[in-house]
Write a protein that holds these residues in place. Structure first.
Motif, mmCIF file in Angstrom:
data_model
loop_
_atom_site.group_PDB
_atom_site.id
_atom_site.type_symbol
_atom_site.label_atom_id
_atom_site.label_comp_id
_atom_site.label_asym_id
_atom_site.label_seq_id
_atom_site.Cartn_x
_atom_site.Cartn_y
_atom_site.Cartn_z
ATOM 1 N N LYS A 60 0.839 -1.205 0.000
ATOM 2 C CA LYS A 60 0.000 0.000 0.000
ATOM 3 C C LYS A 60 0.870 1.249 0.000
ATOM 4 O O LYS A 60 0.566 2.242 -0.682
ATOM 5 C CB LYS A 60 -0.928 0.002 1.216
ATOM 6 N N ASP A 64 0.795 4.264 -2.620
ATOM 7 C CA ASP A 64 0.554 5.636 -2.161
ATOM 8 C C ASP A 64 1.652 6.584 -2.657
ATOM 9 O O ASP A 64 1.368 7.720 -3.051
ATOM 10 C CB ASP A 64 0.489 5.682 -0.635
ATOM 11 N N THR A 67 0.985 7.274 -6.244
ATOM 12 C CA THR A 67 -0.096 8.259 -6.387
ATOM 13 C C THR A 67 0.431 9.660 -6.129
ATOM 14 O O THR A 67 0.109 10.612 -6.859
ATOM 15 C CB THR A 67 -1.234 7.931 -5.402
#
Length: 414
Positions: A60, A64, A67
Motif C-alpha cells: 500500500k 501511495d 499516487t
C-alpha cells in the motif's frame, strides 16, 4: 551504455556473489521478472520482500508513493539472492526497474557493474542519513541510493542466569570483563555464550564485531589485532564457555540454544526480538563490547533503495520522488517498525526509542555499526569474507592456530 560499462556488467553477471547474513528471512519468489510497461505513467519497483503480498501495508505504501508522484506502480518481489541476478540481467537488456531495493552488500556489486545511478546523478538527498550506514552504499567516492534501515548484532543476555552466577551486567564493558562473567556462569553450572561460526557469510557476519572490536581491518586479516579476536573465540571453546556446536551453528540454531534458557549470552540480531519476547525468561541486550571498552562496530544488514540506470533519463526525476517518499521520516518509521529495523536517521531513531525504550541498545549498536563493503572494499569483500570464515572454522576446529589460519586467509584473499 558504453563498451567498458557493458564489459563490467557482463563480468558481474558471470561472477555475481550474493552476500547475505540471513537477517531478513526472505524465502519465496512471487513470480517472474517484470517487464516495464511502455506507458510512461507506470513505474516498476523490485524489492526483496516476498513475504509482503498485495494487501500488505508495504504494498500500500508503494502505491501511495506512486499516487503522490502521479504514476502507477508495478511491483515485483524476489528472493534476496535471486533479485541480484535479475537486476544484472535486466541491466544487460536495458530493462531495469525504475526503483530497486537490494541487500546493502550488493550495492557495490551493482554500482561497479554500471547498473546504478549515483545520488549526484539522480539528485537524491541523503544528507540526513547516518554516515556509517550510508557507507555501505558508497563505492569509488560516490553514493548509490539510501538505506531503508539497518539491523545488526548485539548480545542478548538471560537475566536469571546472570543473577544466579552473581554477575552484574553493568560490569561487562570489555573482553576481559565479559570472559570473567562467562567464567562465573560456567562455575555456577550454567552455559556461557552461543553464536554462529558456520562456514558461510553468517559466520563472517557474526565474527566481524569481535574482529573490528579488536581494531583489525579487513584489508589485513592476519594482523595481531585480528589474531586476538579469533583467539578470544578459540579460548572460549577451550574453556567450555562456548559450545563446540557454534562451528555449525546458523544464527537460527544459535538462537534456539539461547532460547533453551541455559545460556547467559547469545550474539544475535534485531530480527530475534519477537522470539525473545516469547522465550519465557527475562532478557536484556547490550552492544558487543570492543576489546578495551566501548561498543564494537558490528556489521549492518538491511536494504538500500536505489535508482538503476535507464535509457530514458527523463524517468529519474519521478524515480527520485518515489525514493524520497519511501524514505520520508513517517514512512521510514512505519516500515522499520514492520521490518524490525533501526532507522537510518537520528530523527526517526529518536521516535523509535520514544515509542519503545527497549530499542535503545539496538540504536546504540547501529550507531557504532559499519557496512561490510565500507572502507571502499566494494566487490573485494566477498573474497575476503570467504577466507575469513574459513580461518574461523580452521581455528575453532583445532586444525590450525588462530595466527596460522589468518595468515593463510590473508594470503588467499590477495
Amino acid at each position: 551504455m558504453n563498451r567498458s560499462a557493458r564489459r563490467r556488467l557482463t563480468a558481474a553477471v558471470l561472477t555475481v556473489v550474493s552476500v547475505t547474513a540471513g537477517a531478513t528471512a526472505c524465502s519465496s519468489d512471487s513470480g517472474g521478472t517484470s517487464t516495464k510497461a511502455a506507458d510512461g505513467g507506470t513505474y516498476t519497483i523490485w524489492d526483496p520482500y516476498p513475504q509482503f503480498d498485495k494487501s500488505s501495508a508495504w504494498a500500500k505504501l508503494l502505491d501511495d508513493c506512486g499516487t503522490e508522484a502521479g504514476v502507477k506502480i508495478k511491483r515485483t518481489a524476489f528472493d534476496t539472492s535471486d533479485l541480484t541476478n535479475k537486476a544484472l540481467l535486466a541491466a544487460q537488456q536495458d530493462n531495469s526497474a525504475d526503483v530497486l531495493i537490494v541487500d546493502n552488500p550488493v550495492v557495490s556489486t551493482l554500482a561497479e557493474a554500471g547498473v546504478l545511478t549515483s545520488t549526484d546523478d539522480n539528485k537524491l538527498d541523503v544528507s540526513n542519513v547516518d554516515a556509517n550506514l550510508l557507507g555501505a552504499g558508497q563505492s569509488g567516492g560516490k553514493t548509490y541510493g539510501t538505506p531503508v534501515g539497518a539491523n545488526t548484532l548485539a548480545l542478548y543476555y538471560n537475566k536469571e542466569v546472570l543473577k544466579e552466577a552473581g554477575v552484574d551486567i553493568a560490569s561487562v564493558k570489555d573482553w576481559d570483563s565479559l570472559t570473567a562473567a562467562l567464567a562465573k556462569v560456567e562455575k555456577a553450572g550454567k552455559k556461557g555464550i552461543t553464536f554462529s561460526a558456520i562456514g558461510t557469510e553468517e559466520g563472517s557476519f557474526q565474527f566481524l564485531p569481535w574482529f573490528w572490536g579488536s581494531g583489525a581491518q579487513l584489508t589485513d586479516v592476519a594482523s595481531s589485532e585480528a589474531v586476538s579476536a579469533l583467539s578470544l573465540w578459540k579460548n572460549w571453546l577451550d574453556e567450555g564457555y562456548a559450545p563446540n556446536s557454534v562451528i555449525n551453528n546458523t544464527q537460527t540454531t544459535s538462537w534456539q540454544e539461547f532460547a533453551s534458557g541455559d545460556y547467559a549470552f547469545a550474539e544475535n540480531g534485531t530480527w530475534q526480538l519477537a522470539n525473545a519476547e516469547k522465550a519465557g525468561f527475562d532478557y536484556g541486550v547490550i552492544p558487543v563490547p570492543a576489546s578495551t571498552g566501548g561498543n564494537a562496530a558490528a556489521p549492518t544488514g538491511g536494504e538500500f533503495v536505489t535508482v538503476p540506470v535507464q535509457g530514458e533519463t527523463g524517468r529519474y526525476a519521478t524515480s527520485q520522488k518515489l525514493v524520497s517518499c519511501l524514505t520520508s521520516s513517517q514512512n521510514l518509521l512505519d516500515t522499520d517498525t514492520t521490518l524490525s529495523y533501526v532507522a537510518p536517521t537520528g530523527e526517526v531513531q529518536d521516535k523509535q526509542i520514544a515509542a519503545n525504550a527497549e530499542l535503545k541498545p539496538w540504536v546504540d549498536a547501529v550507531k557504532a555499526a559499519k557496512g561490510r563493503t565500507s572502507d571502499d572494499l566494494g566487490t573485494k569483500y566477498p573474497k575476503i569474507s570467504e577466507q575469513l570464515w574459513k580461518a574461523v572454522q580452521s581455528a575453532l576446529s583445532g586444525s590450525q592456530s588462530p595466527k596460522d589460519a589468518l595468515t593463510a586467509a590473508q594470503s588467499a584473499a590477495k
